[in-house]
Design a protein around this motif. Structure first.
Motif, mmCIF file in Angstrom:
data_model
loop_
_atom_site.group_PDB
_atom_site.id
_atom_site.type_symbol
_atom_site.label_atom_id
_atom_site.label_comp_id
_atom_site.label_asym_id
_atom_site.label_seq_id
_atom_site.Cartn_x
_atom_site.Cartn_y
_atom_site.Cartn_z
ATOM 1 N N ALA A 270 8.399 7.952 1.666
ATOM 2 C CA ALA A 270 9.293 7.208 1.116
ATOM 3 C C ALA A 270 8.858 6.109 0.164
ATOM 4 O O ALA A 270 9.489 5.045 -0.063
ATOM 5 C CB ALA A 270 10.332 6.391 2.069
ATOM 6 N N SER A 271 7.533 6.109 -0.195
ATOM 7 C CA SER A 271 7.105 4.698 -0.857
ATOM 8 C C SER A 271 7.610 4.874 -2.221
ATOM 9 O O SER A 271 7.393 3.751 -2.895
ATOM 10 C CB SER A 271 5.356 5.044 -0.969
ATOM 11 O OG SER A 271 5.079 6.241 -1.583
ATOM 12 N N SER A 272 7.739 5.912 -3.077
ATOM 13 C CA SER A 272 8.525 5.539 -4.453
ATOM 14 C C SER A 272 9.886 4.991 -4.371
ATOM 15 O O SER A 272 9.905 3.872 -5.362
ATOM 16 C CB SER A 272 8.803 7.116 -4.900
ATOM 17 O OG SER A 272 7.694 7.769 -4.809
ATOM 18 N N THR A 273 10.578 4.800 -3.384
ATOM 19 C CA THR A 273 11.840 4.029 -3.254
ATOM 20 C C THR A 273 11.288 2.675 -2.957
ATOM 21 O O THR A 273 11.902 1.591 -3.790
ATOM 22 C CB THR A 273 12.693 4.682 -2.011
ATOM 23 O OG1 THR A 273 12.560 6.038 -2.098
ATOM 24 C CG2 THR A 273 13.920 3.823 -1.914
ATOM 25 N N LEU B 7 0.840 -1.225 0.145
ATOM 26 C CA LEU B 7 -0.054 0.038 -0.119
ATOM 27 C C LEU B 7 1.001 1.368 -0.043
ATOM 28 O O LEU B 7 1.574 1.592 0.973
ATOM 29 C CB LEU B 7 -1.024 -0.059 1.098
ATOM 30 C CG LEU B 7 -1.778 1.343 1.294
ATOM 31 C CD1 LEU B 7 -2.710 1.648 0.222
ATOM 32 C CD2 LEU B 7 -2.544 1.459 2.625
ATOM 33 N N LYS B 8 0.932 1.919 -0.963
ATOM 34 C CA LYS B 8 1.822 3.097 -1.430
ATOM 35 C C LYS B 8 0.967 4.201 -0.818
ATOM 36 O O LYS B 8 0.374 4.943 -1.449
ATOM 37 C CB LYS B 8 1.990 3.317 -2.794
ATOM 38 C CG LYS B 8 3.143 4.296 -3.072
ATOM 39 C CD LYS B 8 3.297 4.305 -4.461
ATOM 40 C CE LYS B 8 4.617 5.193 -4.867
ATOM 41 N NZ LYS B 8 4.536 6.534 -4.438
ATOM 42 N N THR B 9 1.603 4.419 0.400
ATOM 43 C CA THR B 9 1.012 5.606 1.047
ATOM 44 C C THR B 9 1.568 7.120 0.574
ATOM 45 O O THR B 9 2.907 6.935 -0.016
ATOM 46 C CB THR B 9 1.295 5.670 2.707
ATOM 47 O OG1 THR B 9 2.862 5.138 2.844
ATOM 48 C CG2 THR B 9 0.245 4.812 3.227
ATOM 49 N N GLU C 7 4.805 18.582 6.309
ATOM 50 C CA GLU C 7 5.797 19.603 5.623
ATOM 51 C C GLU C 7 5.903 19.113 4.332
ATOM 52 O O GLU C 7 5.870 20.234 3.478
ATOM 53 C CB GLU C 7 6.881 19.733 6.588
ATOM 54 C CG GLU C 7 7.943 20.977 6.325
ATOM 55 C CD GLU C 7 8.896 20.769 5.078
ATOM 56 O OE1 GLU C 7 8.914 21.708 4.312
ATOM 57 O OE2 GLU C 7 9.185 19.534 4.981
ATOM 58 N N SER C 8 6.394 17.819 4.048
ATOM 59 C CA SER C 8 6.685 17.280 2.678
ATOM 60 C C SER C 8 5.550 17.561 2.013
ATOM 61 O O SER C 8 5.349 18.391 0.505
ATOM 62 C CB SER C 8 7.185 16.236 2.899
ATOM 63 O OG SER C 8 7.199 15.407 1.634
ATOM 64 N N SER C 9 4.339 17.384 2.269
ATOM 65 C CA SER C 9 3.100 17.396 1.654
ATOM 66 C C SER C 9 2.860 19.036 1.269
ATOM 67 O O SER C 9 2.437 19.243 -0.025
ATOM 68 C CB SER C 9 2.063 16.970 2.401
ATOM 69 O OG SER C 9 2.070 15.474 2.698
HETATM 70 N N1 LIG Z 1 15.114 5.927 1.970
HETATM 71 C C1 LIG Z 1 14.283 6.823 2.181
HETATM 72 N N2 LIG Z 1 14.471 7.079 3.479
HETATM 73 C C2 LIG Z 1 13.785 8.171 4.131
HETATM 74 N N3 LIG Z 1 12.915 9.009 3.197
HETATM 75 C C3 LIG Z 1 13.013 8.711 2.128
HETATM 76 C C4 LIG Z 1 13.751 7.662 1.641
HETATM 77 N N4 LIG Z 1 13.177 7.732 0.023
HETATM 78 C C5 LIG Z 1 12.373 8.733 0.159
HETATM 79 N N5 LIG Z 1 12.379 9.518 1.165
HETATM 80 C C6 LIG Z 1 11.518 10.486 1.110
HETATM 81 O O1 LIG Z 1 10.242 10.314 1.141
HETATM 82 C C7 LIG Z 1 9.638 11.430 0.515
HETATM 83 C C8 LIG Z 1 8.804 11.221 -0.711
HETATM 84 O O2 LIG Z 1 7.624 10.106 -0.505
HETATM 85 P P1 LIG Z 1 6.932 9.551 -1.530
HETATM 86 O O3 LIG Z 1 7.870 8.715 -2.585
HETATM 87 O O4 LIG Z 1 6.323 8.293 -0.761
HETATM 88 O O5 LIG Z 1 6.007 10.555 -2.408
HETATM 89 S S1 LIG Z 1 4.792 10.611 -3.143
HETATM 90 O O6 LIG Z 1 3.583 10.288 -2.475
HETATM 91 O O7 LIG Z 1 5.029 9.116 -3.937
HETATM 92 O O8 LIG Z 1 4.977 11.707 -3.936
HETATM 93 C C9 LIG Z 1 10.358 12.704 0.519
HETATM 94 O O9 LIG Z 1 10.465 13.123 1.579
HETATM 95 P P2 LIG Z 1 10.735 14.924 1.389
HETATM 96 O O10 LIG Z 1 12.167 15.060 0.884
HETATM 97 O O11 LIG Z 1 10.832 15.230 2.937
HETATM 98 O O12 LIG Z 1 9.609 15.598 0.614
HETATM 99 C C10 LIG Z 1 11.912 11.828 0.226
HETATM 100 O O13 LIG Z 1 12.912 12.439 0.653
#
Ligand SMILES: Nc1ncnc2c1ncn2[C@@H]1O[C@H](COP(=O)(O)OS(=O)(=O)O)[C@@H](OP(=O)(O)O)[C@H]1O
Length: 415
Positions: free
Chosen positions: A67-70, A61-63, A153-155
């Motif tokens: 970090a869900s894209s990673t 489940l991609k929240t 903050e990210s959102s």
């Molecule tokens: N490995 C790892 N560890 C910790 N944090 C990570 C990691 N990979 C991605 N990120 C951070 O996750 C934020 C992006 O989240 P998503 O990829 O889920 O975003 S999205 O909903 O698909 O747009 C984005 O956060 P912000 O930089 O604060 O915006 C990424 O920096």
């Protein structure tokens, strides 16, 4: 006949052997118990006993902004390695119907493929009965949560132009000083990013009253529907835990951080704002606290903290090795510095989303692996779609296929 001295020695030996035997057995049961941890809601071992077979039916489940894209990139690479069928968004879509509640027909070719997909990981709003129509009965379900303070903050920065509440306020601190001033109930669809977004993604009402009984009931339901919840702040620990429960290899969970922002597009939350988020997003806050606790409990009861630390070190070493192999700058770079525009991540709001430059001297084999590790979500989704559904019209964000169609190979694995 044995002399009396010899017989007392014999009894001593027997006692020592018995003692050692008991020690050995207790150690054995200890290890066995670790391997056979029974999860309350699933009544099955979380970490399979060795030797194990890699799990290939997996739903993630991609929240949002967690970090869900990673994680999606890890899942797609695994799907390619084993030639698995991915439940991809139908037609030109890049999400599985989000923010609508998920329906099986949002998946490309569901009518013909039926309940035979192996991997599902694009954004969707969780709806268990419909997901189960697509995924096999033995599917492993997992998701990831992030601390709601940094998540909001990210959102805010990512959806600055999309969410009215964000657009109308000057910055994230101003928004949080008085969220109801900017957050209008009529903007339901856009507001999901502005309050309890994770709660919403799991399929629940992000504006629901924070009531203890209701929150407990939702947490219990999530525990029933998901085998594992990871924590973004402990991403490396999460990957090691995932590797163990899915019986995957270390290289399967090695990653380059995707979708991160340049530091100049990160706003600083005041102490007051941080406290306000805990109240404004109290459903997400409780969700996070609950699963952060169970995450560490699971680690202690399965792998153990010491082993976890060693494995995290190995993961970081291998990640560093691959960064040296793959990347010309050894790190993520700002959007304007990404040379190959086909690898530019989707840009949104006020965020500058970083990407990567690959080294120029990579041989075909390394190029294949490295390209996939840096491939942003939309490009990778489009690419897999074209591979799986060659007769369908390509999705936007398509990459020129030939460069990605070489024979399946992997970088040499570490000993
Ligand atoms: N490995 C790892 N560890 C910790 N944090 C990570 C990691 N990979 C991605 N990120 C951070 O996750 C934020 C992006 O989240 P998503 O990829 O889920 O975003 S999205 O909903 O698909 O747009 C984005 O956060 P912000 O930089 O604060 O915006 C990424 O920096």
């Amino acid at each position: 006949m044995k002399s009396p001295g010899c017989s007392s020695r014999y009894i001593k030996c027997l006692i020592v052997n018995l003692f050692l035997g008991l020690m050995f057995l207790s150690g054995f049961y200890h290890v066995k118990n670790r391997n056979f941890l029974i999860l309350k809601s699933h009544r099955e071992p979380l970490i399979p006993s060795m030797p194990c077979r890699a799990k290939t039916n997996v739903m993630f489940l991609k929240t949002h902004k967690t970090a869900s894209s990673t994680v999606l990139n890890i899942m797609f690479r695994f799907a390619e390695r084993y030639n698995l069928t991915v439940a991809l968004p139908a037609d030109y879509h890049v999400h599985l119907g989000y923010p609508k509640s998920f329906l099986a027909h949002f998946v490309e070719a569901f009518q013909s493929i039926g309940q035979n997909y192996n991997i599902m990981c694009n954004h969707l709003r969780f709806n268990p009965s419909e997901v189960q129509k697509v995924m096999a009965a033995n599917t492993f379900y997992f998701s990831i949560l992030r601390n709601p303070l940094s998540l909001l903050e990210s959102s805010y920065m990512y959806y600055k132009n999309i969410v009215p509440a964000f657009r109308l306020s000057k910055d994230v601190n101003e928004y949080l000083a008085s969220p109801v001033k900017y957050y209008h109930p009529k903007d339901t669809k856009e507001n999901i990013y502005a309050r309890n977004n994770m709660w919403f993604d799991f399929g629940y009402d992000n504006n629901a009253q924070d009531n203890k009984k209701y929150v407990q009931a939702v947490l219990k339901k999530i525990e029933e529907n998901f085998h594992l919840i990871l924590i973004a702040e402990y991403f490396d620990e999460s990957m090691i835990l995932l590797k163990h429960v899915l019986c995957w290899d270390l290289d399967d969970v090695i990653y380059f951080k995707l979708n991160s922002r340049s530091q100049d597009t990160v706003q600083t939350l005041t102490l007051e704002s941080k406290e306000r988020i805990k109240v404004w997003c109290s459903l997400d806050w409780q969700l996070y606290l609950h699963f952060n606790q169970s995450f560490w409990r699971t680690i202690e009861e399965t792998i153990g903290l010491q082993k976890m630390e060693k494995e995290v070190d190995r993961l970081r070493m291998r990640q560093k090795e691959l960064m040296e192999t793959c990347l010309s700058d050894q790190k993520a770079v700002k959007k304007d510095h990404i040379q190959n525009k086909a690898l530019l991540p989707f840009q949104s709001g006020a965020a500058n989303i970083l990407g990567y430059n690959l080294r120029q001297d990579l041989d075909n084999r390394a190029l294949r692996t490295c390209q996939r590790m840096v491939m942003p979500e939309l490009q990778y989704t489009s690419y897999l779609y074209a591979l799986q559904h060659p007769h369908k019209k390509r999705k936007p964000f398509g990459l020129s296929l030939p460069a990605f169609q070489e024979k399946k190979t992997q970088l040499p694995r570490p000993n």
